[in-house]
Design a protein around this motif. Structure first.
Motif, mmCIF file in Angstrom:
data_model
loop_
_atom_site.group_PDB
_atom_site.id
_atom_site.type_symbol
_atom_site.label_atom_id
_atom_site.label_comp_id
_atom_site.label_asym_id
_atom_site.label_seq_id
_atom_site.Cartn_x
_atom_site.Cartn_y
_atom_site.Cartn_z
ATOM 1 N N MET A 1 37.145 73.425 109.661
ATOM 2 C CA MET A 1 37.289 74.715 109.017
ATOM 3 C C MET A 1 38.069 75.631 109.959
ATOM 4 N N PRO A 2 39.241 76.100 109.523
ATOM 5 C CA PRO A 2 40.023 76.987 110.377
ATOM 6 C C PRO A 2 39.333 78.337 110.578
ATOM 7 N N GLN A 3 39.502 78.854 111.760
ATOM 8 C CA GLN A 3 38.902 80.124 112.153
ATOM 9 C C GLN A 3 39.955 81.234 112.164
ATOM 10 N N PRO A 4 39.555 82.504 112.266
ATOM 11 C CA PRO A 4 40.528 83.597 112.296
ATOM 12 C C PRO A 4 41.589 83.452 113.394
ATOM 13 N N SER A 5 41.239 82.870 114.516
ATOM 14 C CA SER A 5 42.217 82.688 115.600
ATOM 15 C C SER A 5 43.285 81.643 115.254
ATOM 16 N N ASP A 6 43.079 80.880 114.174
ATOM 17 C CA ASP A 6 44.028 79.852 113.739
ATOM 18 C C ASP A 6 44.989 80.388 112.678
ATOM 19 N N ALA A 7 44.926 81.694 112.406
ATOM 20 C CA ALA A 7 45.685 82.262 111.292
ATOM 21 C C ALA A 7 46.461 83.514 111.715
ATOM 22 N N ASN A 8 47.400 83.872 110.853
ATOM 23 C CA ASN A 8 48.134 85.122 111.063
ATOM 24 C C ASN A 8 47.299 86.298 110.543
ATOM 25 N N ILE A 9 47.862 87.506 110.595
ATOM 26 C CA ILE A 9 47.080 88.687 110.219
ATOM 27 C C ILE A 9 46.743 88.745 108.729
ATOM 28 N N HIS A 10 47.387 87.901 107.933
ATOM 29 C CA HIS A 10 47.115 87.869 106.503
ATOM 30 C C HIS A 10 46.094 86.795 106.117
ATOM 31 N N GLY A 11 45.606 86.041 107.099
ATOM 32 C CA GLY A 11 44.606 85.010 106.839
ATOM 33 C C GLY A 11 45.174 83.650 106.490
ATOM 34 N N ASP A 12 46.515 83.509 106.593
ATOM 35 C CA ASP A 12 47.140 82.205 106.349
ATOM 36 C C ASP A 12 47.112 81.396 107.644
ATOM 37 N N VAL A 13 46.620 80.177 107.564
ATOM 38 C CA VAL A 13 46.495 79.327 108.752
ATOM 39 C C VAL A 13 47.878 78.859 109.191
ATOM 40 N N PHE A 14 48.107 78.877 110.504
ATOM 41 C CA PHE A 14 49.381 78.451 111.088
ATOM 42 C C PHE A 14 49.648 76.982 110.778
ATOM 43 N N GLY A 15 50.891 76.686 110.399
ATOM 44 C CA GLY A 15 51.290 75.307 110.144
ATOM 45 C C GLY A 15 51.086 74.414 111.352
ATOM 46 N N GLY A 16 51.314 74.943 112.537
ATOM 47 C CA GLY A 16 51.135 74.164 113.769
ATOM 48 C C GLY A 16 49.699 73.727 113.971
ATOM 49 N N TRP A 17 48.749 74.575 113.576
ATOM 50 C CA TRP A 17 47.337 74.196 113.690
ATOM 51 C C TRP A 17 47.040 73.034 112.750
ATOM 52 N N ILE A 18 47.568 73.128 111.519
ATOM 53 C CA ILE A 18 47.358 72.048 110.550
ATOM 54 C C ILE A 18 48.008 70.763 111.053
ATOM 55 N N MET A 19 49.213 70.873 111.611
ATOM 56 C CA MET A 19 49.913 69.688 112.125
ATOM 57 C C MET A 19 49.102 69.012 113.232
ATOM 58 N N ALA A 20 48.502 69.799 114.108
ATOM 59 C CA ALA A 20 47.688 69.225 115.186
ATOM 60 C C ALA A 20 46.490 68.463 114.623
ATOM 61 N N GLN A 21 45.838 69.033 113.605
ATOM 62 C CA GLN A 21 44.686 68.364 113.005
ATOM 63 C C GLN A 21 45.104 67.079 112.295
ATOM 64 N N VAL A 22 46.263 67.101 111.631
ATOM 65 C CA VAL A 22 46.786 65.904 110.970
ATOM 66 C C VAL A 22 47.072 64.819 112.012
ATOM 67 N N ASP A 23 47.636 65.200 113.149
ATOM 68 C CA ASP A 23 47.934 64.234 114.210
ATOM 69 C C ASP A 23 46.646 63.589 114.727
ATOM 70 N N ILE A 24 45.614 64.378 114.889
ATOM 71 C CA ILE A 24 44.321 63.836 115.329
ATOM 72 C C ILE A 24 43.773 62.875 114.281
ATOM 73 N N ALA A 25 43.813 63.290 113.013
ATOM 74 C CA ALA A 25 43.294 62.429 111.936
ATOM 75 C C ALA A 25 44.065 61.111 111.861
ATOM 76 N N GLY A 26 45.385 61.176 111.986
ATOM 77 C CA GLY A 26 46.201 59.965 111.934
ATOM 78 C C GLY A 26 45.976 59.045 113.119
ATOM 79 N N SER A 27 45.658 59.631 114.254
ATOM 80 C CA SER A 27 45.479 58.809 115.455
ATOM 81 C C SER A 27 44.218 57.950 115.405
ATOM 82 N N ILE A 28 43.254 58.320 114.586
ATOM 83 C CA ILE A 28 41.994 57.566 114.547
ATOM 84 C C ILE A 28 42.203 56.150 114.004
ATOM 85 N N PRO A 29 42.768 55.953 112.797
ATOM 86 C CA PRO A 29 43.000 54.567 112.360
ATOM 87 C C PRO A 29 44.039 53.853 113.228
ATOM 88 N N ALA A 30 45.000 54.598 113.776
ATOM 89 C CA ALA A 30 45.997 53.969 114.652
ATOM 90 C C ALA A 30 45.339 53.427 115.922
#
Length: 114
Positions: A1-30
């Motif tokens: 669950m993204p937190q306020p520190s993961d988002a801009n002032i409008h509450g939209d989560v940064f793409g880079g944060w999502i990319m990091a989580q995707v990289d972690i998720a992908g690394s598990i089966p790899a």
């Protein structure tokens, strides 16, 4: 669950944060298929389909789609459960990443047999 520190002032989560989580998720089966260390070598595709907001509950689904001699290609899909007046689940991101198996010296190594 993204937190306020993961988002801009409008509450939209940064793409880079999502990319990091995707990289972690992908690394598990790899990592499991490689039976050891892997390194991300390519982000083959990455599509943001819907915004992610602070408070969304994210689920990441990763699966192996291709195996080479030293590399593993993973598909990752991300869904957000939005806790508004009614629960809504939407696909927010999809990506394909390639990982390479590495040894203790961080050099490519062959994947073990299945």
């Amino acid at each position: 669950m993204p937190q306020p520190s993961d988002a801009n002032i409008h509450g939209d989560v940064f793409g880079g944060w999502i990319m990091a989580q995707v990289d972690i998720a992908g690394s598990i089966p790899a990592t499991r298929r490689a039976a050891g260390r892997v390194a991300t070598v390519a982000v083959n595709s990455f599509t943001f389909k819907q915004p992610v907001f602070v408070g969304d509950l994210l689920s990441f689904y990763a699966e192996i789609i291709k195996v080479g001699t030293t590399s593993i290609t993973i598909s990752v899909e991300v869904y957000a459960e939005r806790q508004r007046l009614e629960v809504e689940v939407v696909k927010v991101t999809e990506a394909i990443l390639t990982y390479v198996a590495t040894d203790d010296k961080r050099q490519r190594r062959p994947l073990p047999p299945v």
